[in-house]
Design an enzyme around this catalytic site. Structure first.
Site, PDB file in Angstrom:
ATOM      1  CG  ASN A   9      -1.748   1.214   1.390  1.00  0.00           C
ATOM      2  OD1 ASN A   9      -1.768   2.061   0.498  1.00  0.00           O
ATOM      3  ND2 ASN A   9      -2.443   1.329   2.508  1.00  0.00           N
ATOM      4  CE  LYS A  11      -0.181   3.126   4.830  1.00  0.00           C
ATOM      5  NZ  LYS A  11      -0.054   3.231   6.289  1.00  0.00           N
ATOM      6  CG  HIS A  94      -5.817   1.781   5.310  1.00  0.00           C
ATOM      7  ND1 HIS A  94      -5.382   2.681   6.255  1.00  0.00           N
ATOM      8  CD2 HIS A  94      -4.797   0.919   5.102  1.00  0.00           C
ATOM      9  CE1 HIS A  94      -4.137   2.383   6.592  1.00  0.00           C
ATOM     10  NE2 HIS A  94      -3.757   1.313   5.908  1.00  0.00           N
ATOM     11  CD  GLU A  96      -2.934   5.339   6.811  1.00  0.00           C
ATOM     12  OE1 GLU A  96      -2.942   5.377   5.567  1.00  0.00           O
ATOM     13  OE2 GLU A  96      -1.994   4.837   7.465  1.00  0.00           O
ATOM     14  CD  GLU A 166      -3.310  -2.483   7.299  1.00  0.00           C
ATOM     15  OE1 GLU A 166      -2.258  -2.739   6.710  1.00  0.00           O
ATOM     16  OE2 GLU A 166      -3.922  -1.419   7.154  1.00  0.00           O
ATOM     17  N   GLY A 172       2.665   2.226  10.928  1.00  0.00           N
ATOM     18  CA  GLY A 172       3.618   3.330  10.808  1.00  0.00           C
ATOM     19  C   GLY A 172       4.330   3.682  12.107  1.00  0.00           C
ATOM     20  CB  SER A 212       5.440  -1.800  12.012  1.00  0.00           C
ATOM     21  OG  SER A 212       5.027  -0.479  12.308  1.00  0.00           O
TER      22      SER A 212
END
Ligand code: 13P
Length: 252
Positions: A9, A11, A94, A96, A166, A172, A212
């Site tokens: 991904n 992003k 996701h 985010e 996730e 991250g 991560s």
């Protein structure tokens, strides 16, 4: 046996030339080890990246889509538009997008149904926050999100879905879930799939881990029984580390 998957991904990263170069480097270096490789660039780079991948087995994903086929939805991209660019997968839900764009479980479900109608395979993301985990609400949270995302699907449709666990606190941050923590959630989800659909669906649906993932921690994750691959952010932005993950996934 489920095919191992390593999905990148990207992003909102990379310029056009960088994205094309990365796609080419991945295509050139992709090991022939039975691992399915998927990359997800930003929408405006899909057309160029699809060209760069034309003769390679690396597959293309979008990072999002709208549920409608067309219409007055300024700034959005539809399933049929993605299909025209040879996109085969779409990341949906996701964290985010849930966090920064207010995507609801209901909206994600509409997108999942629409993606399946368009013969796009959804990569459905879900995961608990740190406060959920600390309050021992991890299983309740992921079960709710997965049931909501897959509402109204038949078993046959569910078998086209890829799930991606996730944990938000691992994205991250450099803090990966331990292999045991991840395996426990993946195993639990197979039970949810069995209850909601059937044994075949529970055994067929790939469940990826994301958060991560790096070459130094991937082997202990991918060797867990119910972890079928990785959905990778940072380590997917360099061909070397992404290809290393592909090789590790092929060694199990
Ligand atoms: P990182 O690998 O950078 O933690 O990102 C994970 C992720 O969000 C993939 O979708």
């Amino acid at each position: 046996m489920r095919t191992p998957i390593v999905a990148g991904n990207w992003k909102m990263n990379l310029g056009m030339d960088e994205a094309v170069q990365l796609a080419q480097d991945i295509a050139d270096g992709a090991p022939e080890n039975g691992v399915k490789l998927i990359v997800a660039p930003v929408s405006v780079h899909l057309a160029s990246v699809t060209e760069a991948l034309a003769t390679s087995p690396v597959l293309l994903s979008s990072q999002n889509m709208h549920w409608a086929d067309s219409g007055a939805y300024t700034g959005e991209v539809s399933g049929p538009m993605l299909r025209e660019l040879a996109v085969r997968y779409v990341i949906l839900g996701h964290s985010e997008r849930r966090q920064y764009f207010g995507e609801s479980d209901e909206e994600i479900n509409r997108k999942v149904l629409s993606a399946l109608d368009q013969e796009l395979r959804p990569i459905v993301c879900f995961g608990e926050s740190l406060s959920d985990r600390e309050a021992k609400r991890t299983e309740a949270k992921v079960e709710f999100q997965v049931r909501a995302a897959l509402a109204g699907l038949s078993a046959e449709q569910a078998q086209k879905v890829i799930l991606a666990y996730e944990p938000i606190w691992a994205i991250g941050t450099g803090k990966t879930a331990s292999p045991q923590q991840a395996q426990q959630v993946h195993r639990f989800l197979r039970g949810v799939l069995k209850e909601r659909f059937d044994v075949e669906t529970a055994q067929t649906v790939p469940i990826l881990y994301g958060g991560s993932v790096k070459p130094h921690n991937f082997d202990t994750l991918i060797t867990q029984d119910d972890i079928d691959g990785g959905l990778v952010g940072g380590a997917s932005l360099k061909a070397d580390s992404f290809l290393e993950l592909a090789r590790i996934a092929g060694n199990i």
